[in-house]
Scaffold this active site. Structure first.
Site, mmCIF file in Angstrom:
data_model
loop_
_atom_site.group_PDB
_atom_site.id
_atom_site.type_symbol
_atom_site.label_atom_id
_atom_site.label_comp_id
_atom_site.label_asym_id
_atom_site.label_seq_id
_atom_site.Cartn_x
_atom_site.Cartn_y
_atom_site.Cartn_z
ATOM 1 N N VAL A 23 0.846 -1.200 0.000
ATOM 2 C CA VAL A 23 0.000 0.000 0.000
ATOM 3 C C VAL A 23 0.884 1.254 0.000
ATOM 4 O O VAL A 23 0.661 2.213 -0.752
ATOM 5 C CB VAL A 23 -0.958 -0.007 1.212
ATOM 6 C CG1 VAL A 23 -1.779 1.278 1.255
ATOM 7 C CG2 VAL A 23 -1.876 -1.220 1.168
ATOM 8 N N CYS A 24 1.927 1.233 0.830
ATOM 9 C CA CYS A 24 2.846 2.377 0.913
ATOM 10 C C CYS A 24 3.498 2.644 -0.435
ATOM 11 O O CYS A 24 3.710 3.794 -0.823
ATOM 12 C CB CYS A 24 3.933 2.113 1.959
ATOM 13 S SG CYS A 24 3.287 1.753 3.593
ATOM 14 N N THR A 25 3.816 1.583 -1.149
ATOM 15 C CA THR A 25 4.446 1.731 -2.464
ATOM 16 C C THR A 25 3.535 2.539 -3.390
ATOM 17 O O THR A 25 3.985 3.460 -4.088
ATOM 18 C CB THR A 25 4.739 0.335 -3.067
ATOM 19 O OG1 THR A 25 5.598 -0.365 -2.162
ATOM 20 C CG2 THR A 25 5.395 0.431 -4.429
#
Ligand code: BEZ
Length: 211
Positions: A44-46
Site C-alpha cells: 500500500v505504501c508503495t
C-alpha cells in the site's frame, strides 16, 4: 496530548533521502504535507508514495512541499525508491525521513501503540506557511490515503484564507462556495456585489472568487 489544528508543527532535525534537514528551515515559506507510512517495502505504501510523486506538479503549483516518513533506515528508503519507480512509474521526488530512532514519529504522535507498537500509522499533517497545523488525518495501515483529497483540502484552505468563504461538501475548484456566517448581508453586498443565492439566511452560495 496529540497535536491539534492551529498548533505550531514541532520543529526537528532529521536524516532524509535528500540529506539532513531542519524541518522549519526546509519548509521555508511553503505549505507542507508531512506524512508517515508504516513500513518500507510494503504494497500500500508503495502505491501511496508513487502517487504522491506523480502529484508533484500539482503540489508545486500550490506552493506545497511533501515529505514522507517511516521508522526505516536511510538505506531501506533508497533501495525501496527503485521499486516505487519501477512499479508506479514515478520516481520519488520528495524527501523521505529515516526515523529509525522514532524521534519525529514520537514528536508527532505517529505511533499508536494499540494499533502497532512497532510501526507508524498513516498520519498526515498539512502545515501552512506560518507553520501552523491546518489538517490532521490518521488512516490504518490497511487503507491507502486519497492524495487527491489532500490537494482538495489545500485548495480549500488557500481559498478560504484569502476570502470570507467556506467550501461545501465535496467542493472542487470552480464550484460555488459559501459566504461565512460571520459576514452580515450588508457586508456581503460589498464583498460580493454580484449577489448570492440564499437557500436559507445562513446558507448563502456565491461563485468561487478568484484565488
Ligand atoms: C502496506 O503498506 O501495504 C501495509 C503496511 C502495513 C500493514 C498492511 C499493509
Amino acid at each position: 496530548m496529540s497535536l491539534q489544528l492551529g498548533d505550531i508543527a514541532p520543529d526537528f532535525e532529521a536524516e532524509t533521502t535528500q540529506g539532513k534537514i531542519k524541518f522549519h528551515d526546509w519548509l521555508g515559506n511553503s505549505w507542507g504535507v508531512l506524512f508517515s507510512h508504516p513500513k518500507d517495502y510494503t504494497p500500500v505504501c508503495t502505491t501511496e508514495l508513487g502517487y504522491t510523486a506523480k502529484l508533484k506538479p500539482e503540489f508545486d503549483k500550490r506552493g506545497v512541499k511533501a515529505i514522507g516518513l517511516s521508522v526505516d533506515a536511510l538505506g531501506a528508503h533508497e533501495g525501496w525508491s527503485k521499486d516505487i519507480e519501477e512499479t508506479q512509474g514515478h520516481a520519488v521526488n520528495f524527501p523521505m525521513i529515516a526515523d529509525a530512532d522514532r524521534k519525529v514519529s514520537t514528536l508527532y504522535g505517529m505511533i499508536h501503540p494499540n494499533a502497532s507498537d512497532t510501526f507508524t500509522v498513516r498520519s498526515l499533517f498539512i502545515i501552512d506557511p506560518n507553520k501552523k497545523i491546518r489538517l490532521t488525518i490518521t488512516y490504518p495501515a490497511s487503507t491507502g490515503r486519497n492524495f487527491d483529497e489532500v490537494l482538495r483540502v489545500i485548495d480549500s484552505l488557500q481559498l478560504t484564507d484569502k476570502h470570507k468563504v467556506a467550501t461545501p461538501v465535496n467542493w472542487k475548484q470552480g464550484e460555488d462556495v459559501i459566504i461565512v456566517p460571520s459576514v452580515k448581508d450588508e457586508d456581503a453586498q460589498k464583498l460580493f456585489p454580484k449577489g448570492w443565492k440564499a437557500l436559507k439566511p445562513y446558507l448563502r452560495l456565491v461563485p468561487q472568487p478568484k484565488n
